[in-house]
Scaffold this motif. Structure first.
Motif, PDB file in Angstrom:
ATOM      1  N   LEU A  26     -24.137  -8.675 -83.801  1.00 18.53           N
ATOM      2  CA  LEU A  26     -25.401  -8.544 -83.090  1.00 18.53           C
ATOM      3  C   LEU A  26     -25.174  -7.973 -81.699  1.00 18.53           C
ATOM      4  O   LEU A  26     -24.168  -8.259 -81.062  1.00 18.53           O
ATOM      5  CB  LEU A  26     -26.094  -9.898 -82.947  1.00 18.53           C
ATOM      6  CG  LEU A  26     -26.665 -10.543 -84.201  1.00 18.53           C
ATOM      7  CD1 LEU A  26     -27.394 -11.819 -83.823  1.00 18.53           C
ATOM      8  CD2 LEU A  26     -27.609  -9.597 -84.912  1.00 18.53           C
ATOM      9  N   GLU A  27     -26.127  -7.210 -81.227  1.00 17.09           N
ATOM     10  CA  GLU A  27     -26.110  -6.730 -79.850  1.00 17.09           C
ATOM     11  C   GLU A  27     -27.017  -7.620 -79.009  1.00 17.09           C
ATOM     12  O   GLU A  27     -28.173  -7.837 -79.333  1.00 17.09           O
ATOM     13  CB  GLU A  27     -26.585  -5.284 -79.770  1.00 17.09           C
ATOM     14  CG  GLU A  27     -25.626  -4.291 -80.402  1.00 17.09           C
ATOM     15  CD  GLU A  27     -26.072  -2.865 -80.155  1.00 17.09           C
ATOM     16  OE1 GLU A  27     -27.100  -2.687 -79.465  1.00 17.09           O
ATOM     17  OE2 GLU A  27     -25.392  -1.946 -80.643  1.00 17.09           O
ATOM     18  N   MET A  28     -26.446  -8.120 -77.923  1.00 13.69           N
ATOM     19  CA  MET A  28     -27.257  -8.849 -76.963  1.00 13.69           C
ATOM     20  C   MET A  28     -28.115  -7.845 -76.184  1.00 13.69           C
ATOM     21  O   MET A  28     -27.835  -6.646 -76.200  1.00 13.69           O
ATOM     22  CB  MET A  28     -26.362  -9.630 -76.011  1.00 13.69           C
ATOM     23  CG  MET A  28     -25.515 -10.702 -76.685  1.00 13.69           C
ATOM     24  SD  MET A  28     -26.490 -12.059 -77.369  1.00 13.69           S
ATOM     25  CE  MET A  28     -26.929 -12.942 -75.862  1.00 13.69           C
ATOM     26  N   PRO A  29     -29.165  -8.300 -75.506  1.00  9.41           N
ATOM     27  CA  PRO A  29     -29.939  -7.392 -74.650  1.00  9.41           C
ATOM     28  C   PRO A  29     -29.040  -6.661 -73.658  1.00  9.41           C
ATOM     29  O   PRO A  29     -28.006  -7.182 -73.232  1.00  9.41           O
ATOM     30  CB  PRO A  29     -30.912  -8.341 -73.944  1.00  9.41           C
ATOM     31  CG  PRO A  29     -31.107  -9.468 -74.908  1.00  9.41           C
ATOM     32  CD  PRO A  29     -29.762  -9.645 -75.562  1.00  9.41           C
ATOM     33  N   GLN A  30     -29.430  -5.463 -73.295  1.00  8.84           N
ATOM     34  CA  GLN A  30     -28.584  -4.568 -72.513  1.00  8.84           C
ATOM     35  C   GLN A  30     -28.137  -5.177 -71.189  1.00  8.84           C
ATOM     36  O   GLN A  30     -27.026  -4.921 -70.722  1.00  8.84           O
ATOM     37  CB  GLN A  30     -29.319  -3.253 -72.259  1.00  8.84           C
ATOM     38  CG  GLN A  30     -28.480  -2.204 -71.561  1.00  8.84           C
ATOM     39  CD  GLN A  30     -29.224  -0.899 -71.415  1.00  8.84           C
ATOM     40  OE1 GLN A  30     -30.403  -0.815 -71.718  1.00  8.84           O
ATOM     41  NE2 GLN A  30     -28.540   0.136 -70.950  1.00  8.84           N
ATOM     42  N   GLU A  31     -28.978  -6.013 -70.582  1.00  8.90           N
ATOM     43  CA  GLU A  31     -28.654  -6.536 -69.259  1.00  8.90           C
ATOM     44  C   GLU A  31     -27.596  -7.643 -69.315  1.00  8.90           C
ATOM     45  O   GLU A  31     -27.034  -8.025 -68.290  1.00  8.90           O
ATOM     46  CB  GLU A  31     -29.916  -7.081 -68.580  1.00  8.90           C
ATOM     47  CG  GLU A  31     -30.561  -8.270 -69.267  1.00  8.90           C
ATOM     48  CD  GLU A  31     -31.581  -7.878 -70.324  1.00  8.90           C
ATOM     49  OE1 GLU A  31     -32.401  -8.730 -70.694  1.00  8.90           O
ATOM     50  OE2 GLU A  31     -31.551  -6.710 -70.762  1.00  8.90           O
ATOM     51  N   ILE A  32     -27.288  -8.165 -70.488  1.00 12.47           N
ATOM     52  CA  ILE A  32     -26.318  -9.250 -70.613  1.00 12.47           C
ATOM     53  C   ILE A  32     -24.920  -8.658 -70.788  1.00 12.47           C
ATOM     54  O   ILE A  32     -24.662  -7.921 -71.736  1.00 12.47           O
ATOM     55  CB  ILE A  32     -26.655 -10.164 -71.795  1.00 12.47           C
ATOM     56  CG1 ILE A  32     -27.996 -10.860 -71.554  1.00 12.47           C
ATOM     57  CG2 ILE A  32     -25.551 -11.207 -72.004  1.00 12.47           C
ATOM     58  CD1 ILE A  32     -28.450 -11.717 -72.704  1.00 12.47           C
ATOM     59  N   VAL A  33     -24.018  -9.004 -69.871  1.00 14.49           N
ATOM     60  CA  VAL A  33     -22.640  -8.518 -69.969  1.00 14.49           C
ATOM     61  C   VAL A  33     -21.647  -9.667 -70.092  1.00 14.49           C
ATOM     62  O   VAL A  33     -20.457  -9.425 -70.283  1.00 14.49           O
ATOM     63  CB  VAL A  33     -22.259  -7.634 -68.757  1.00 14.49           C
ATOM     64  CG1 VAL A  33     -23.108  -6.377 -68.733  1.00 14.49           C
ATOM     65  CG2 VAL A  33     -22.387  -8.411 -67.448  1.00 14.49           C
ATOM     66  N   SER A  34     -22.109 -10.916 -69.986  1.00 10.39           N
ATOM     67  CA  SER A  34     -21.211 -12.048 -70.202  1.00 10.39           C
ATOM     68  C   SER A  34     -21.989 -13.206 -70.807  1.00 10.39           C
ATOM     69  O   SER A  34     -23.092 -13.532 -70.358  1.00 10.39           O
ATOM     70  CB  SER A  34     -20.536 -12.478 -68.895  1.00 10.39           C
ATOM     71  OG  SER A  34     -21.485 -12.819 -67.912  1.00 10.39           O
ATOM     72  N   LEU A  35     -21.428 -13.781 -71.841  1.00  8.65           N
ATOM     73  CA  LEU A  35     -22.027 -14.903 -72.552  1.00  8.65           C
ATOM     74  C   LEU A  35     -21.145 -16.118 -72.325  1.00  8.65           C
ATOM     75  O   LEU A  35     -19.965 -16.110 -72.664  1.00  8.65           O
ATOM     76  CB  LEU A  35     -22.118 -14.569 -74.041  1.00  8.65           C
ATOM     77  CG  LEU A  35     -22.598 -15.657 -74.992  1.00  8.65           C
ATOM     78  CD1 LEU A  35     -24.013 -16.077 -74.632  1.00  8.65           C
ATOM     79  CD2 LEU A  35     -22.544 -15.141 -76.426  1.00  8.65           C
ATOM     80  N   HIS A  36     -21.709 -17.186 -71.749  1.00  9.45           N
ATOM     81  CA  HIS A  36     -20.905 -18.307 -71.286  1.00  9.45           C
ATOM     82  C   HIS A  36     -20.984 -19.541 -72.170  1.00  9.45           C
ATOM     83  O   HIS A  36     -20.021 -20.293 -72.264  1.00  9.45           O
ATOM     84  CB  HIS A  36     -21.321 -18.689 -69.860  1.00  9.45           C
ATOM     85  CG  HIS A  36     -21.233 -17.557 -68.898  1.00  9.45           C
ATOM     86  ND1 HIS A  36     -22.192 -17.318 -67.937  1.00  9.45           N
ATOM     87  CD2 HIS A  36     -20.307 -16.567 -68.752  1.00  9.45           C
ATOM     88  CE1 HIS A  36     -21.860 -16.245 -67.237  1.00  9.45           C
ATOM     89  NE2 HIS A  36     -20.731 -15.772 -67.712  1.00  9.45           N
ATOM     90  N   ALA A  37     -22.117 -19.794 -72.804  1.00  2.48           N
ATOM     91  CA  ALA A  37     -22.261 -21.006 -73.613  1.00  2.48           C
ATOM     92  C   ALA A  37     -23.411 -20.835 -74.593  1.00  2.48           C
ATOM     93  O   ALA A  37     -24.302 -19.994 -74.400  1.00  2.48           O
ATOM     94  CB  ALA A  37     -22.506 -22.227 -72.720  1.00  2.48           C
ATOM     95  N   ILE A  38     -23.372 -21.640 -75.651  1.00  3.80           N
ATOM     96  CA  ILE A  38     -24.381 -21.599 -76.707  1.00  3.80           C
ATOM     97  C   ILE A  38     -24.774 -23.018 -77.060  1.00  3.80           C
ATOM     98  O   ILE A  38     -23.921 -23.908 -77.115  1.00  3.80           O
ATOM     99  CB  ILE A  38     -23.840 -20.876 -77.955  1.00  3.80           C
ATOM    100  CG1 ILE A  38     -23.559 -19.410 -77.652  1.00  3.80           C
ATOM    101  CG2 ILE A  38     -24.824 -20.971 -79.112  1.00  3.80           C
ATOM    102  CD1 ILE A  38     -22.840 -18.696 -78.763  1.00  3.80           C
TER     103      ILE A  38
END
Length: 330
Positions: A26-38
């Motif tokens: 999946l592609e996250m929205p363009q503005e997201i460049v780091s994913l820290h927690a779910i």
């Protein structure tokens, strides 16, 4: 150059016929460049803590949309009432309405919340050298555990029951905070609280750095060890923590989770030869860690794994790429 961050979604089938093709990118929205927690709520919605705030998917990743919180957050927990708690340095953000509105609350000290759990009005998080607890949704905080060695992080918090909590301690082996003469080998390992986090004591795997804890429906406990080159892997206890055996060796195991059907998933790294490329693996065990299958292999670092609250939906893997390629991935 398109900016995005990739996450992997693993579809579960009734017959449990798994293959690498079942993973969807999946592609996250363009503005997201780091994913820290779910984190996932009782409705099966999955929330993401990112560099741009908290995002949510209500349809197993088909669409990922922002909540009202547009402030960078590093960790996230959701209680049984679907209330959200998001952490950033010296702030915690609280939402009682699925992320539509947020209230900012102060934390007792500036620092990283490496792990956090919540139950009703109680919120607990682990930081560099302390565990903090609030019994009123983050309005006031109490220090319930601390060390003065300056060489330990609280990396994992796990709720075994309403009263019994477990904490995984990680030994820092480099950097300015390390004071070798003050190391205490009783501190790494698993600490336990029998009174909902008010007090803690060393309990299991003392002297070993623990970064993730899970438990299946039989009460078998699993703990990931990432303590340098010579002590790494996954431990299992079948007798409520009295004895432990290593069930996945020779690899850096980052995270472990137990599915409702007692299938165990663990993320780890793999290197075929010294100085060769490092691959990330999703491992799966149907027999409580006796045997393992590698069900997914990627050159993207898999840091954490989390299970959706709706087992017929998806487990979600948190992916972190190295800084050289994170912001410019095509």
């Amino acid at each position: 150059m398109k900016k995005n961050l990739l996450i992997l979604l693993f579809a579960l089938f009734t017959q449990f016929t798994f293959a690498q093709d079942f993973w969807k990118k999946l592609e996250m929205p363009q503005e997201i460049v780091s994913l820290h927690a779910i984190a996932s709520n009782s409705q099966g919605w999955t929330y993401f803590a990112t560099n741009k705030g908290v995002y949510v998917t209500k349809d197993s990743g088909e669409s990922i949309i922002p909540t009202a919180l547009q402030h960078v957050v590093y960790n996230l927990t959701i209680n049984e009432r679907d209330e959200l708690f998001a952490f950033y340095d010296d702030k915690m953000f609280y939402s009682a309405d699925l992320g539509n509105n947020w209230t900012e609350r102060e934390l007792p000290i500036r620092g990283t919340a490496y792990c956090c759990i919540s139950n009703g009005n109680t919120v607990i998080y682990g930081s560099d050298e302390e565990i903090y607890k609030s019994d009123n949704l983050g309005l006031q905080w109490t220090t319930v555990w601390e060390t003065e060695t300056g060489a330990f992080y609280v990396k994992a918090l796990f709720k075994k029951s309403d009263n019994v909590l477990l904490a995984g301690m990680f030994r820092l082996t480099f950097g300015s905070k390390v004071k070798k003469s003050r190391w205490d080998d009783t501190l790494p390992g698993i600490h336990r609280s029998n009174n909902s986090g008010n007090t803690w004591y060393p309990w299991a795997l003392q002297g070993i750095s623990i970064v993730s804890i899970a438990e299946n429906s039989k009460g078998y406990l699993f703990a990931t060890c990432n303590d340098g080159y010579y002590n790494r892997g996954l431990y299992v206890s079948t007798d409520n923590g009295n004895t432990w055996n290593k069930c996945l060796s020779g690899t850096h195991v980052q995270s472990v989770v137990a599915a409702p059907n007692d299938v165990i998933y663990a993320t780890s790294s793999y290197q075929e030869e010294e100085f060769g490329p490092i691959f990330a693996i999703v491992n799966r065990s149907f027999d409580n860690g006796v045997t393992w299958q590698r069900i997914f292999l990627t050159d993207v670092l898999l840091k954490d794994i989390a299970m959706s609250s709706h087992f017929d939906s998806i487990p979600v893997l948190k992916i972190l790429k190295n800084s050289a390629t994170l912001n410019h991935f095509e």
